[in-house]
Design a protein around this motif. Structure first.
Motif, PDB file in Angstrom:
ATOM      1  N   ILE A   1       0.842  -1.194   0.000  1.00  0.00           N
ATOM      2  CA  ILE A   1       0.000   0.000   0.000  1.00  0.00           C
ATOM      3  C   ILE A   1       0.874   1.239   0.000  1.00  0.00           C
ATOM      4  CG2 ILE A   1      -1.955  -1.130   1.102  1.00  0.00           C
ATOM      5  CD1 ILE A   1      -1.163   0.081   3.729  1.00  0.00           C
ATOM      6  N   SER A   2       0.248   2.387  -0.281  1.00  0.00           N
ATOM      7  CA  SER A   2       1.004   3.628  -0.394  1.00  0.00           C
ATOM      8  C   SER A   2       1.349   4.187   0.987  1.00  0.00           C
ATOM      9  CB  SER A   2       0.201   4.659  -1.185  1.00  0.00           C
ATOM     10  OG  SER A   2      -0.936   5.040  -0.449  1.00  0.00           O
ATOM     11  N   GLY A   3       2.235   5.145   1.001  1.00  0.00           N
ATOM     12  CA  GLY A   3       2.680   5.763   2.245  1.00  0.00           C
ATOM     13  C   GLY A   3       1.569   6.495   2.968  1.00  0.00           C
ATOM     14  N   ASP A   4       0.656   7.111   2.221  1.00  0.00           N
ATOM     15  CA  ASP A   4      -0.460   7.816   2.854  1.00  0.00           C
ATOM     16  C   ASP A   4      -1.336   6.861   3.646  1.00  0.00           C
ATOM     17  OD1 ASP A   4       0.414  10.144   1.695  1.00  0.00           O
ATOM     18  OD2 ASP A   4      -0.962   9.993  -0.020  1.00  0.00           O
ATOM     19  N   LYS A   5      -1.600   5.697   3.080  1.00  0.00           N
ATOM     20  CA  LYS A   5      -2.438   4.719   3.777  1.00  0.00           C
ATOM     21  C   LYS A   5      -1.708   4.129   4.977  1.00  0.00           C
ATOM     22  CE  LYS A   5      -5.247   3.555  -0.178  1.00  0.00           C
ATOM     23  NZ  LYS A   5      -5.782   2.515  -1.034  1.00  0.00           N
ATOM     24  N   ILE A   6      -0.411   3.956   4.873  1.00  0.00           N
ATOM     25  CA  ILE A   6       0.370   3.452   6.003  1.00  0.00           C
ATOM     26  C   ILE A   6       0.311   4.444   7.152  1.00  0.00           C
ATOM     27  CG2 ILE A   6       2.695   2.913   6.817  1.00  0.00           C
ATOM     28  CD1 ILE A   6       3.277   1.731   4.083  1.00  0.00           C
ATOM     29  N   ARG A   7       0.487   5.730   6.859  1.00  0.00           N
ATOM     30  CA  ARG A   7       0.414   6.747   7.907  1.00  0.00           C
ATOM     31  C   ARG A   7      -0.978   6.822   8.517  1.00  0.00           C
ATOM     32  NH1 ARG A   7       4.041   9.106   4.492  1.00  0.00           N
ATOM     33  NH2 ARG A   7       2.467  10.169   3.240  1.00  0.00           N
ATOM     34  N   ALA A   8      -2.017   6.689   7.701  1.00  0.00           N
ATOM     35  CA  ALA A   8      -3.386   6.714   8.218  1.00  0.00           C
ATOM     36  C   ALA A   8      -3.644   5.509   9.122  1.00  0.00           C
ATOM     37  CB  ALA A   8      -4.378   6.735   7.069  1.00  0.00           C
ATOM     38  N   ASN A   9      -3.175   4.359   8.718  1.00  0.00           N
ATOM     39  CA  ASN A   9      -3.351   3.164   9.548  1.00  0.00           C
ATOM     40  C   ASN A   9      -2.551   3.273  10.842  1.00  0.00           C
ATOM     41  OD1 ASN A   9      -5.022   1.994   7.654  1.00  0.00           O
ATOM     42  ND2 ASN A   9      -3.383   0.809   6.708  1.00  0.00           N
ATOM     43  N   PHE A  10      -1.384   3.861  10.760  1.00  0.00           N
ATOM     44  CA  PHE A  10      -0.523   3.992  11.939  1.00  0.00           C
ATOM     45  C   PHE A  10      -1.154   4.916  12.978  1.00  0.00           C
ATOM     46  CE2 PHE A  10       3.052   5.989  14.221  1.00  0.00           C
ATOM     47  CZ  PHE A  10       3.597   4.855  14.789  1.00  0.00           C
ATOM     48  N   THR A  11      -1.805   5.972  12.524  1.00  0.00           N
ATOM     49  CA  THR A  11      -2.398   6.913  13.475  1.00  0.00           C
ATOM     50  C   THR A  11      -3.684   6.383  14.098  1.00  0.00           C
ATOM     51  OG1 THR A  11      -3.551   8.066  11.683  1.00  0.00           O
ATOM     52  CG2 THR A  11      -1.404   8.936  12.353  1.00  0.00           C
ATOM     53  N   THR A  12      -4.379   5.469  13.432  1.00  0.00           N
ATOM     54  CA  THR A  12      -5.647   4.973  13.965  1.00  0.00           C
ATOM     55  C   THR A  12      -5.505   3.723  14.827  1.00  0.00           C
ATOM     56  OG1 THR A  12      -6.067   3.697  11.955  1.00  0.00           O
ATOM     57  CG2 THR A  12      -6.983   5.921  12.059  1.00  0.00           C
ATOM     58  N   GLU A  13      -4.389   2.999  14.731  1.00  0.00           N
ATOM     59  CA  GLU A  13      -4.240   1.794  15.534  1.00  0.00           C
ATOM     60  C   GLU A  13      -3.493   2.103  16.826  1.00  0.00           C
ATOM     61  OE1 GLU A  13      -2.107  -1.143  13.311  1.00  0.00           O
ATOM     62  OE2 GLU A  13      -0.197  -0.152  13.582  1.00  0.00           O
ATOM     63  N   THR A  14      -3.805   1.314  17.848  1.00  0.00           N
ATOM     64  CA  THR A  14      -3.105   1.482  19.123  1.00  0.00           C
ATOM     65  C   THR A  14      -1.753   0.780  19.052  1.00  0.00           C
ATOM     66  OG1 THR A  14      -4.072  -0.518  20.073  1.00  0.00           O
ATOM     67  CG2 THR A  14      -5.305   1.551  20.346  1.00  0.00           C
ATOM     68  N   SER A  15      -0.914   1.057  20.033  1.00  0.00           N
ATOM     69  CA  SER A  15       0.417   0.440  20.013  1.00  0.00           C
ATOM     70  C   SER A  15       0.336  -1.070  20.230  1.00  0.00           C
ATOM     71  CB  SER A  15       1.309   1.079  21.070  1.00  0.00           C
ATOM     72  OG  SER A  15       0.783   0.852  22.362  1.00  0.00           O
ATOM     73  N   SER A  16      -0.642  -1.545  21.009  1.00  0.00           N
ATOM     74  CA  SER A  16      -0.759  -2.989  21.210  1.00  0.00           C
ATOM     75  C   SER A  16      -1.232  -3.687  19.936  1.00  0.00           C
ATOM     76  CB  SER A  16      -1.719  -3.304  22.357  1.00  0.00           C
ATOM     77  OG  SER A  16      -3.030  -2.876  22.044  1.00  0.00           O
ATOM     78  N   GLU A  17      -2.123  -3.046  19.179  1.00  0.00           N
ATOM     79  CA  GLU A  17      -2.544  -3.619  17.902  1.00  0.00           C
ATOM     80  C   GLU A  17      -1.379  -3.656  16.919  1.00  0.00           C
ATOM     81  OE1 GLU A  17      -5.691  -1.023  16.772  1.00  0.00           O
ATOM     82  OE2 GLU A  17      -7.224  -2.172  17.835  1.00  0.00           O
ATOM     83  N   GLY A  18      -0.589  -2.609  16.884  1.00  0.00           N
ATOM     84  CA  GLY A  18       0.578  -2.581  16.004  1.00  0.00           C
ATOM     85  C   GLY A  18       1.598  -3.637  16.375  1.00  0.00           C
ATOM     86  N   GLN A  19       1.792  -3.837  17.673  1.00  0.00           N
ATOM     87  CA  GLN A  19       2.738  -4.861  18.122  1.00  0.00           C
ATOM     88  C   GLN A  19       2.250  -6.259  17.769  1.00  0.00           C
ATOM     89  OE1 GLN A  19       5.703  -4.031  19.284  1.00  0.00           O
ATOM     90  NE2 GLN A  19       6.288  -6.175  19.342  1.00  0.00           N
ATOM     91  N   LYS A  20       0.944  -6.506  17.908  1.00  0.00           N
ATOM     92  CA  LYS A  20       0.389  -7.808  17.525  1.00  0.00           C
ATOM     93  C   LYS A  20       0.564  -8.050  16.030  1.00  0.00           C
ATOM     94  CE  LYS A  20      -3.234  -8.089  21.022  1.00  0.00           C
ATOM     95  NZ  LYS A  20      -4.690  -8.053  21.232  1.00  0.00           N
ATOM     96  N   ARG A  21       0.282  -7.037  15.226  1.00  0.00           N
ATOM     97  CA  ARG A  21       0.431  -7.161  13.775  1.00  0.00           C
ATOM     98  C   ARG A  21       1.886  -7.428  13.410  1.00  0.00           C
ATOM     99  NH1 ARG A  21       1.789  -3.372  10.335  1.00  0.00           N
ATOM    100  NH2 ARG A  21       1.411  -1.721  11.836  1.00  0.00           N
ATOM    101  N   TYR A  22       2.800  -6.734  14.063  1.00  0.00           N
ATOM    102  CA  TYR A  22       4.226  -6.916  13.804  1.00  0.00           C
ATOM    103  C   TYR A  22       4.690  -8.319  14.199  1.00  0.00           C
ATOM    104  CZ  TYR A  22       9.234  -5.999  13.900  1.00  0.00           C
ATOM    105  OH  TYR A  22      10.588  -6.061  13.687  1.00  0.00           O
ATOM    106  N   ASN A  23       4.219  -8.820  15.343  1.00  0.00           N
ATOM    107  CA  ASN A  23       4.598 -10.170  15.782  1.00  0.00           C
ATOM    108  C   ASN A  23       4.051 -11.231  14.838  1.00  0.00           C
ATOM    109  OD1 ASN A  23       6.054  -9.274  17.975  1.00  0.00           O
ATOM    110  ND2 ASN A  23       4.327  -9.409  19.376  1.00  0.00           N
TER     111      ASN A  23
END
Length: 95
Positions: free
Chosen positions: A50-72
């Motif tokens: 996906i594009s950088g704009d969508k990555i930034r939008a997803n990053f701002t709307t998800e919590t840090s625990s959701e991001g960590q789960k996705r990364y794991n």
């Protein structure tokens, strides 16, 4: 991630043994399918397609625990997929 890597190594090892001793191309397809599928899903989870704009939008709307789960989950899928993908390449070169 350690469990995923162990599962990936064991699965790749058995597929390599079966493929090496039986010379059947189906084991190359199975190993390559598992590897490619896991790597594609890991790419989707990491946001590679996906594009950088969508990555930034997803990053701002998800919590840090959701991001960590996705990364794991992404790292686990890479740990399972990479050995299987390498075994498929190795079996293709041998046969």
């Amino acid at each position: 991630m350690k469990k995923g890597f162990l599962i990936g190594i064991l699965l790749a090892f058995f597929l390599f043994l079966f493929g090496f001793f039986t010379n059947l191309d189906v084991f190359i397809l199975i190993s390559g399918g598992i590897g490619l599928g896991c790597l594609l899903v890991a790419g989707l989870l990491s946001g590679v397609f996906i594009s950088g704009d969508k990555i930034r939008a997803n990053f701002t709307t998800e919590t840090s625990s959701e991001g960590q789960k996705r990364y794991n989950r992404m790292l686990t899928l890479v740990a399972v997929g990479a050995p299987n993908f390498l075994v498929a390449i190795l079996l293709t070169m041998i046969s």
